[in-house]
Design an enzyme around this catalytic site. Sequence first.
Site, PDB file in Angstrom:
ATOM      1  N   PRO A   6       0.828  -1.214   0.000  1.00 12.01           N
ATOM      2  CA  PRO A   6       0.000   0.000   0.000  1.00 12.01           C
ATOM      3  C   PRO A   6       0.863   1.265   0.000  1.00 12.01           C
ATOM      4  CG  PRO A   6      -0.505  -1.408   1.886  1.00 12.01           C
ATOM      5  CD  PRO A   6       0.702  -1.973   1.242  1.00 12.01           C
ATOM      6  N   GLY A  42       2.709   4.547   1.135  1.00 12.35           N
ATOM      7  CA  GLY A  42       3.198   5.043   2.417  1.00 12.35           C
ATOM      8  C   GLY A  42       3.824   4.016   3.331  1.00 12.35           C
ATOM      9  N   GLU A  71     -22.029   7.116  20.765  1.00 12.00           N
ATOM     10  CA  GLU A  71     -20.672   6.594  20.925  1.00 12.00           C
ATOM     11  C   GLU A  71     -20.586   5.580  22.061  1.00 12.00           C
ATOM     12  OE1 GLU A  71     -18.602   6.935  18.647  1.00 12.00           O
ATOM     13  OE2 GLU A  71     -19.624   8.561  17.601  1.00 12.00           O
ATOM     14  N   HIS A  84     -21.686   2.199  20.986  1.00 12.61           N
ATOM     15  CA  HIS A  84     -20.610   1.415  20.353  1.00 12.61           C
ATOM     16  C   HIS A  84     -19.712   0.788  21.399  1.00 12.61           C
ATOM     17  CE1 HIS A  84     -21.200   2.643  16.265  1.00 12.61           C
ATOM     18  NE2 HIS A  84     -20.959   3.918  16.471  1.00 12.61           N
TER      19      HIS A  84
HETATM   20  P1  ADP Z   1       5.908   4.406  -0.439  1.00 10.54           P
HETATM   21  O1  ADP Z   1       7.003   4.559  -1.422  1.00 10.54           O
HETATM   22  O2  ADP Z   1       5.671   2.991  -0.001  1.00 10.54           O
HETATM   23  O3  ADP Z   1       4.617   5.087  -0.814  1.00 10.54           O
HETATM   24  P2  ADP Z   1       7.614   6.086   1.140  1.00 10.54           P
HETATM   25  O4  ADP Z   1       8.849   5.300   1.154  1.00 10.54           O
HETATM   26  O5  ADP Z   1       7.536   7.230   0.192  1.00 10.54           O
HETATM   27  O6  ADP Z   1       6.357   5.135   0.908  1.00 10.54           O
HETATM   28  O7  ADP Z   1       7.312   6.573   2.630  1.00 10.54           O
HETATM   29  C1  ADP Z   1       6.894   7.873   2.926  1.00 10.54           C
HETATM   30  C2  ADP Z   1       7.490   8.320   4.236  1.00 10.54           C
HETATM   31  O8  ADP Z   1       6.939   7.571   5.301  1.00 10.54           O
HETATM   32  C3  ADP Z   1       8.979   8.072   4.315  1.00 10.54           C
HETATM   33  O9  ADP Z   1       9.696   9.160   3.833  1.00 10.54           O
HETATM   34  C4  ADP Z   1       9.198   7.876   5.802  1.00 10.54           C
HETATM   35  O10 ADP Z   1       9.300   9.116   6.446  1.00 10.54           O
HETATM   36  C5  ADP Z   1       7.932   7.227   6.259  1.00 10.54           C
HETATM   37  N1  ADP Z   1       8.036   5.752   6.313  1.00 10.54           N
HETATM   38  C6  ADP Z   1       7.246   4.890   5.623  1.00 10.54           C
HETATM   39  N2  ADP Z   1       7.565   3.612   5.930  1.00 10.54           N
HETATM   40  C7  ADP Z   1       8.577   3.668   6.808  1.00 10.54           C
HETATM   41  C8  ADP Z   1       9.337   2.669   7.483  1.00 10.54           C
HETATM   42  N3  ADP Z   1       9.108   1.367   7.298  1.00 10.54           N
HETATM   43  N4  ADP Z   1      10.307   3.077   8.339  1.00 10.54           N
HETATM   44  C9  ADP Z   1      10.527   4.380   8.526  1.00 10.54           C
HETATM   45  N5  ADP Z   1       9.856   5.364   7.916  1.00 10.54           N
HETATM   46  C10 ADP Z   1       8.871   5.034   7.071  1.00 10.54           C
HETATM   47 ZN    ZN Z   2     -21.314   5.306  15.039  1.00 14.94          ZN
END
Ligand code: ADP
Ligand code: ZN
Length: 432
Positions: free
Chosen positions: A83, A85, A304, A307
């Site tokens: 996914p 990020g 809430e 839930h």
């Molecule tokens: P993707 O390429 O999978 O979309 P990125 O490598 O661009 O994700 O990650 C975005 C930011 O999120 C990175 O610059 C870092 O700051 C943080 N990040 C994401 N995953 C990690 C991880 N496993 N360890 C440390 N930082 C992470």
């Molecule tokens: Zn609700």
Amino acid sequence: VLIFFMWKFLFSKMGGGGGGVMGIGKNNAKVYMESEIKVTFDDVAGQEEAKESLKEVIDFLNGPTKYTEIGAKLPKGVLLVGPPGTGKTRIAKAVAGEAKVPFFSLSGSSFVEMFVGVGASRVRELFKDAVAKAPCIIFIDEIDAIGKSRDNQMQSNDEREQTLNQLLSEMDGFDSSKGIVILGATNRPEILDKALLRPGRFDRRVIVDRPEFKGREAILNVHSKNVHLGEDVNLAEIARSTPGAVGADLANIINEAALRAVRRGRKTVLQEDLRESVEVVIAGKEQKDVILSPKEREIVSYHEVGHALAAAILKTDPVHKITIVPRTMGSLGYTMYTEEEDKKFLPSKEYFINRIVSILAGRAAEEVFFNIVTAGASDDIKKATSIARSMVSMYGMSERFDMVALESIENRYLDGRAVKNCSEETATLIDE
Ligand code: ADP
Ligand code: ZN
């Protein structure tokens, strides 16, 4: 294969409005080259399996002869799948950093909206430059934009096809003993053209998925290395309250907390800053100008608590926090859950039913205590419906259909939408 749900974040909110999804737009068809990468594997946390699989690539870049002497063919292309990020770009960079080789990077999506022929010639130039700098890493982000399957397409896209063909021929053309490794990243592996995945091309796959509890804790640690943390900070608690969060979210949480501490005139980050920034990241900022009437507040509170009570009685997921502070992403209040110590990797039918009950308990509380029905449950209804539908169509949990696959998940790493594999008549029955 077992498919289980990943909730974006485990929480149910009251109020209309759609949630925000993070997205970062890049758009220029440029190739970037960095000759000295400072990122190492220590900067990538919680992706131990991915790092393990890439160690060989690093070893190979450090000394290809060991491999060629024995007669081994070296990997040319590795696909990083997961996914958005989760750290795919960062891992790719870290591979270059660990191997101390130059890092070329480009984004696939920026290549498709150009004049015919430009993408292909860029790819040609890229490989020429890379050969000159070998050993090196070429990183292609969003490779699916170039490598989308050519079948089942209403109209062809000449530009993309040319770019893809150029990429394939360059990959076949170069001698891997030179030490060039191409890392491609995608969150839609199922749409890639088979030609791209053949042996000698992107024939290896490394999964970079959402981190589990330990991984989240490690990522929070990495990102708070240079942040002044107060004595009371407990990152494990933050990790536990963010099931489903990816690395980018967690990095963001740490930074938001630091900004909050500055706004409060403090020199250190406290646990309350972190807690608040978890909520900012999942639900948005507090909305001070939304003033609910006392009656509305009361309804939201009961909703809430409905839930939370049901979840506690049925022992589904432990409740972490209930709030009735309106937030910018459209919620008037919500209940946050934490992940249980022994997380359910194999949720049972009973668990799903209990979850549906606790999701619907918000509306039920409104009805029982106020004899009123409000629009606040729309998000709950959506969630409950989606669970019920999956139980019937994918998990074989209904008596009527038993074990028939009626839907399947597409884009597992993005929204995970379900696609129908059945007739209209059956679909009507599923709806029922
Ligand atoms: P993707 O390429 O999978 O979309 P990125 O490598 O661009 O994700 O990650 C975005 C930011 O999120 C990175 O610059 C870092 O700051 C943080 N990040 C994401 N995953 C990690 C991880 N496993 N360890 C440390 N930082 C992470
Ligand atoms: Zn609700």
